[in-house]
Write an enzyme that holds these catalytic residues in place. Structure first.
Site, PDB file in Angstrom:
ATOM      1  N   ASP A 188       0.840  -1.194   0.000  1.00 44.16           N
ATOM      2  CA  ASP A 188       0.000   0.000   0.000  1.00 44.16           C
ATOM      3  C   ASP A 188       0.880   1.252   0.000  1.00 44.16           C
ATOM      4  OD1 ASP A 188      -2.774   0.908   0.346  1.00 44.16           O
ATOM      5  OD2 ASP A 188      -2.051   1.766   2.216  1.00 44.16           O
TER       6      ASP A 188
ATOM      7  N   GLU B  65      14.992 -14.186   0.815  1.00 46.52           N
ATOM      8  CA  GLU B  65      15.285 -15.373   1.637  1.00 46.52           C
ATOM      9  C   GLU B  65      14.209 -16.440   1.445  1.00 46.52           C
ATOM     10  OE1 GLU B  65      16.957 -12.410   5.187  1.00 46.52           O
ATOM     11  OE2 GLU B  65      15.525 -14.012   5.703  1.00 46.52           O
TER      12      GLU B  65
HETATM   13  O1  TEU Z   1      -4.698   3.976  -1.740  1.00 43.85           O
HETATM   14  C1  TEU Z   1      -3.712   4.992  -1.893  1.00 43.85           C
HETATM   15  C2  TEU Z   1      -4.366   6.207  -2.451  1.00 43.85           C
HETATM   16  O2  TEU Z   1      -5.518   6.406  -2.242  1.00 43.85           O
HETATM   17  C3  TEU Z   1      -3.573   7.208  -3.206  1.00 43.85           C
HETATM   18  O3  TEU Z   1      -2.592   6.494  -3.927  1.00 43.85           O
HETATM   19  C4  TEU Z   1      -4.542   7.952  -4.141  1.00 43.85           C
HETATM   20  O4  TEU Z   1      -5.710   7.236  -4.308  1.00 43.85           O
HETATM   21  C5  TEU Z   1      -4.025   8.097  -5.515  1.00 43.85           C
HETATM   22  O5  TEU Z   1      -2.737   8.548  -5.444  1.00 43.85           O
HETATM   23  C6  TEU Z   1      -4.938   9.106  -6.224  1.00 43.85           C
HETATM   24  O6  TEU Z   1      -4.716   9.043  -7.569  1.00 43.85           O
HETATM   25  C7  TEU Z   1      -4.334   2.988  -0.782  1.00 43.85           C
HETATM   26  C8  TEU Z   1      -5.457   1.971  -0.715  1.00 43.85           C
HETATM   27  O7  TEU Z   1      -5.589   1.338  -1.992  1.00 43.85           O
HETATM   28  C9  TEU Z   1      -6.717   2.696  -0.315  1.00 43.85           C
HETATM   29  O8  TEU Z   1      -7.838   1.808  -0.319  1.00 43.85           O
HETATM   30  C10 TEU Z   1      -6.526   3.247   1.087  1.00 43.85           C
HETATM   31  O9  TEU Z   1      -7.650   4.020   1.447  1.00 43.85           O
HETATM   32  C11 TEU Z   1      -5.271   4.137   1.140  1.00 43.85           C
HETATM   33  O10 TEU Z   1      -4.130   3.576   0.501  1.00 43.85           O
HETATM   34  C12 TEU Z   1      -4.861   4.328   2.601  1.00 43.85           C
HETATM   35  O11 TEU Z   1      -4.348   3.103   3.082  1.00 43.85           O
END
Ligand code: TEU
Ligand code: CA
Length: 546
Positions: free
Chosen positions: A201, A261
């Site tokens: 993420d 690993e």
């Molecule tokens: O998403 C990341 C995110 O939201 C950003 O990258 C943004 O959406 C993007 O840059 C816009 O174009 C992740 C997860 O997929 C999301 O579901 C979560 O809400 C978020 O991180 C926080 O963990």
């Protein structure tokens, strides 16, 4: 020996467990529900799954706010359920990648509870804390992706803490080596349970600029949709100061060293950034950081042949051996059937987009339900669950529309989402009536359904090594037709896609001699007349040099 690089060109199927299948009738999808449906994923022809979070969480961001990195939230089941899922997946020949949400934790994580308790506890420096300016305002202009300042005042500690997303998702301080070590330990926990890899993420958000400098106003990069730019006119928190970028790469190398690993493991990073393609290339080059990464360039509304050509051209220029993952949908964006196809998606467009995705250089990722051609569900404001959607309403209708329960069985009230007869509660999001006619059991019986098209396409692709391993050479940009050649050794496959609602003709490459349409991919809508390909609207073809 097993294919060490299964991920390189392998098809990943993203499962959002909350909405995939509910085994105990509480209206929320769970791990046992996933296990019960893995044969469907294997039958589709996927090589692996990416499971969105199922860890202990207050569920403010539905699992992307983790309060225990090494346990399963009771809502999704137990560690035993997870082990059973991995075992079943491996028995079906499916690899298992799980999400890792390392950049921030939930505010209810014990680490944060301790960190916020004072300025001098052992975890005081595990999160990003800063004093207010003399006038009491936040230390700089950083903004949260979910709107508002990236700084939240904590009344007990009398300091601000930084959050890139919800205030309940405090950002971990990666400048602190103890934080890095603790997180690497949680990653190792799942490797020891036999996972085959991770989806990371916000892999470009780990480090913030330690000097807390203001971001400069961002120029309007191409393809940036207004909602994102409106929320964050100053670009992403630290990226504007590349001083912290090298540290991010070092952490990715530490992650890679750990994974190396464990044979045959892989990582795909999520990159949300003003220059996502450059980040993807940077993070996946060199074989010592991420194996692959995805950005948002094909996750927006733009889908013309010239636009896709520009994305591919840019990446090929940058790549230097990097490896992209190409997704057309995920749990954060409007489903591509609606994003690209509008209110009544053209079935030919859905086939064309899938065929294009499966022929790009990189690893394709299918978001659950896209193989059924599910349109974005329309959710009434009072049924919204996603805080992002609630705060952004009505500019951005949130992310619930792509997260409604999977339709397994057209004849059931909840479309087969909950496996048990006595359902104790309705699904956490309403099932979409528009999905009933597209349910998996209906499409499985229809030879010419989109589901059977995906099955045929993925089976065919397994036999086309140039599509999985070959180089990509773009042909000149064309107003209607996206075309490129995938080549490996002497084998060349010309991939042609007419992304327009008008007929288009396309000349074979001058250097090509005889050519023939490759049969049995399932992609149709184009004929070869001499050296000219005639493509119907939204038609395409795979052509082999003979
Ligand atoms: O998403 C990341 C995110 O939201 C950003 O990258 C943004 O959406 C993007 O840059 C816009 O174009 C992740 C997860 O997929 C999301 O579901 C979560 O809400 C978020 O991180 C926080 O963990
Ligand atoms: Ca359940």
């Amino acid at each position: 020996a097993a294919n060490n690089n299964w991920w390189r060109g392998g098809v990943i199927y993203q499962i959002y467990p909350r909405s995939f299948a509910d085994s105990n009738g509480d209206g929320i999808g769970d791990l046992a529900g996933v296990t019960a449906r893995l044969d469907y994923v294997a039958q589709l022809g996927a090589d692996g799954i990416w499971l969105s979070p199922f860890f202990k969480s207050p569920m403010k961001d539905f699992g992307y706010d983790v309060s225990d990195y090494c346990d399963v939230d009771p809502m999704f089941g137990t560690l035993a359920d997870f082990r059973a899922l991995v075992e079943r997946a491996h028995a079906l020949g499916l690899k298992v990648m799980i999400d890792q949400v390392l950049s921030h934790s939930a505010d209810q994580h014990p680490w944060f509870v301790e960190s916020r308790s004072s300025k001098d506890n052992p975890k005081a420096d595990w999160y990003v804390w800063a004093d207010a300016k003399s006038d009491g305002t936040p230390p700089n202009n950083w903004l949260s992706i979910f709107g508002g300042s990236a700084w939240q005042w904590d009344t007990r500690r009398c300091q601000y803490y930084m959050h890139n997303f919800l205030t309940s998702q405090p950002d971990l301080n990666f400048h602190n080596p103890e934080v890095q070590d603790a997180l690497l330990g949680t990653v190792k926990f799942w490797l020891d349970l036999g996972v085959d890899g991770y989806r990371l993420d916000t892999a470009n958000f780990y480090f913030h600029d330690a000097k807390l400098r203001d971001n400069p106003p961002r120029g309007r990069p191409t393809g940036e949709d207004p909602a994102v730019n409106a929320v964050n006119p100053y670009g992403w928190q630290w990226h504007k100061h590349d001083k912290s970028q090298p540290e991010n790469l070092v952490f990715l190398q530490r992650l890679r060293t750990l994974l190396d690993e464990y044979p045959n493991t892989t990582m795909v990073g999520e990159i949300g950034d003003d220059d996502g393609l450059a980040r993807v290339a940077e993070y996946t080059q060199g074989g010592d950081k991420l194996h692959m990464a995805y950005c948002f360039d094909l996750l927006g509304s733009a889908h013309s042949a010239p636009y896709i050509h520009s994305v591919l051209e840019r990446f090929e220029q940058l790549a230097g051996g990097g490896w992209p993952c190409w997704a057309l949908s995920n749990h954060d964006v409007t489903r591509f059937a609606t994003r690209w196809g509008g209110d009544t998606p053209n079935p030919q467009l859905l086939r064309l987009a899938a065929a294009m995705q499966m022929s790009l250089r990189g690893s394709p990722c299918i978001y659950q339900g896209d193989e059924l051609g599910l349109p974005e569900a329309v959710i009434a404001f009072e049924d919204l669950q996603d805080p992002y959607g609630i705060t952004m309403w009505p500019e951005f209708k949130g992310r619930d529309g792509c997260r409604t329960p999977m339709p397994w069985q057209a004849s059931a009230d909840d479309l087969g989402f909950s496996a048990v007869d006595v359902v104790t509660s309705k699904p956490w999001l309403p099932v979409a009536h528009a999905h009933q006619s597209l349910a998996a059991d209906v499409q499985a019986q229809q030879p010419d359904s989109l589901l059977n098209f995906y099955r045929q396409l993925l089976a065919w692709r397994k036999q086309q090594s140039p599509l999985i391993n070959g180089r990509l050479q773009l042909l000149p940009s064309h107003p209607q037709v996206l075309a490129f050649v995938r080549s490996e050794g002497a084998q060349q496959i010309l991939c042609v896609f007419n992304f327009s609602d008008a007929e288009a003709t396309f000349a074979l490459p001058a250097a090509w001699g005889e050519a023939a349409l490759l049969p049995s991919s399932g992609l149709d809508g184009a004929g070869l007349q001499g050296r000219t390909l005639v493509c119907k609207p939204w038609g395409g073809a795979f052509v082999a040099a003979v």
